[in-house]
Design an enzyme around this catalytic site. Sequence first.
Site, PDB file in Angstrom:
ATOM      1  N   GLU A 156      -8.761 -11.192  18.373  1.00  0.00           N
ATOM      2  CA  GLU A 156      -9.514 -10.045  19.698  1.00  0.00           C
ATOM      3  C   GLU A 156      -9.702 -11.311  21.073  1.00  0.00           C
ATOM      4  O   GLU A 156     -11.507 -12.301  21.293  1.00  0.00           O
ATOM      5  CB  GLU A 156     -11.136  -9.914  19.444  1.00  0.00           C
ATOM      6  N   ASN A 197      -4.488  -9.998  16.767  1.00  0.00           N
ATOM      7  CA  ASN A 197      -4.792  -8.294  16.189  1.00  0.00           C
ATOM      8  C   ASN A 197      -6.134  -8.060  16.875  1.00  0.00           C
ATOM      9  O   ASN A 197      -6.544  -9.142  17.988  1.00  0.00           O
ATOM     10  CB  ASN A 197      -5.810  -8.731  14.833  1.00  0.00           C
ATOM     11  N   HIS A 233     -10.882   1.206  14.768  1.00  0.00           N
ATOM     12  CA  HIS A 233     -12.230   1.642  14.650  1.00  0.00           C
ATOM     13  C   HIS A 233     -11.959   2.911  15.163  1.00  0.00           C
ATOM     14  O   HIS A 233     -12.512   2.774  16.903  1.00  0.00           O
ATOM     15  CB  HIS A 233     -12.988   0.803  15.054  1.00  0.00           C
ATOM     16  N   GLU A 263      -7.449  -2.445  10.789  1.00  0.00           N
ATOM     17  CA  GLU A 263      -8.579  -1.783  10.232  1.00  0.00           C
ATOM     18  C   GLU A 263      -9.274  -0.632  10.738  1.00  0.00           C
ATOM     19  O   GLU A 263     -10.589  -0.459  10.944  1.00  0.00           O
ATOM     20  CB  GLU A 263      -9.876  -3.518  10.968  1.00  0.00           C
ATOM     21  N   ASP A 265     -10.937   3.175  10.362  1.00  0.00           N
ATOM     22  CA  ASP A 265     -11.856   3.866   9.818  1.00  0.00           C
ATOM     23  C   ASP A 265     -12.315   4.849  11.081  1.00  0.00           C
ATOM     24  O   ASP A 265     -12.076   4.137  12.385  1.00  0.00           O
ATOM     25  CB  ASP A 265     -13.125   3.129  10.191  1.00  0.00           C
TER      26      ASP A 265
END
Length: 542
Positions: A156, A197, A233, A263, A265
């Site tokens: 990030e 990432n 996400h 990641e 979801d």
Amino acid sequence: MKNLVATSLFAVCAIMPVFAVQGSDLPTPSLKELAKQSGIYVGAAMEARHLKEPEFAKVFASQFNQLTPENEMKWSYIHPERNRFDFAKADELVAFAEQHNMAVKGHALVWHIQNPEWLTNQDWTAPELEKVLERHIKTVVGHYKGKVKYWDVVNESFNENGSYRETLWYQVLGERYLELAFKFAHQADPDAILFYNDYSNEGMGPKSNAIYRKVKGMVDEGIPIHGVGFQLHLMGEHSIGEATVARNIQRLQDLGLKVHFTEVDVRIRDDAKQFSVDAQARLFSRLMDFAIYYPSVDMYTTWGVTDKYSWIPSWFPGYGRGLMFDKDYKPKKAFDAVYSSLLAASQGEFAYQPPVGEHADTRIVQAFVAKPLTQSRLNDQEVIYYPFAYNQLGGQNLAVPESHNLSGKWAVGYHDNKLIGRVYRQDDKTFTNKTFDYENDNVEVFLQSGEAYWQIRSVVGEDFAANSFPGKTKGVWSADGKVFDFEIEFTSLKSLTGETIGFNIALSDNDEPEADASVMLSCILYLATTPVGKVNSSVSYL
């Protein structure tokens, strides 16, 4: 495309697959066995404490072949004091992975969050911080050499508008901290596969463009970087722009880089009914379709296993149920949908084709959250500005050509039932005397709600022209034509909170004809599916 045989005219993404169930709700063959046939690691993030629960360990071991430590390898856990490292908890996870023949992805060597006070409460010189960074990375990566195959080296680094995030690392070391981090990791374990990432970088937009430029530069310079991670996400109520995701994967793949879904979801509202559950399952399935299709995508990791331990409710009040297993470890429709895609691939029936080429929607689609404003006017301190990108009405080049002197940025927020925005414009020439509005220099705003669509144009120096929008529109230019403030009021609504509105903004330049041709540029950022609503201002993705 991966080596798969398509025998159907349609992509297989049914919600309910056909599989055998032996003594439990888990299918045979397992998820990981099917994924292996498509050359994909299917994994999840977890914490060491979760292993104390037998059902958690059982489900993880039976269905996943890849593990990401959710927290235990972050600085505050593994390097709590300047001269002390603590590998105990992370070692538990690596041992569990080794016991069950799983790949491990270390997360994360460099991040701006979850750092110890000894690191953040110190005034560092650049040489001092570089030595601290080198020692940390080489110690951690060296400790797990030969055991941790993949690393999220840097996490990030970029803001939504493509600028660098003002972190400790950037403020002291500048952007070279990324190169340093990857070099140190490679020196500690030359066989490790190293990733950058980030979140909200799966589609084409300012952030993903900035990431692409950076990693391409690193590849060109011989910096040891091997891939880019998309956190993903997502929200079940928002679709994903398949064409723009496909383009982004393809351009990274063309650089020789891998792409990991790191990641995953898909959160839905607490009161969401069946439609949202089905939409959630489709998103999980479509991501797996991408992983099956693209050779560069060989890891699909969810951020957790069960809704019981999800991070979502504490960060997004009113949302949850974002994983493939419910709180009782029962597989959900999301699991069934992912399994169905993998089952189709294993049976030679996978036929998904990303929407690319001449039939693709070439608009750039990216979701973002419009910020609530404290009053009915725009304050530059309350919004994020996005640069316009050259698109030439659907072209592939997203950079304004050097030969043309046009640039700008825009921002939008909301207050009550009004969208409130501002455009900053730089142009060497301004023309407003042509016959038709579209022939003059102008700003256009495009709105969509459901099936309704509106196009609203303002020539430089003028209010919005007459339009069909069923509300009130107002546009005001500065005297020099460099700033445009606008309001769009939805008179049929009392508030825009919780609404989703399609939004696109274009800055057009129509210079006088040259010797043999006229020049017409359209600088468009992206068609944004804009969830307009109140959000936790402290939200930060993991």
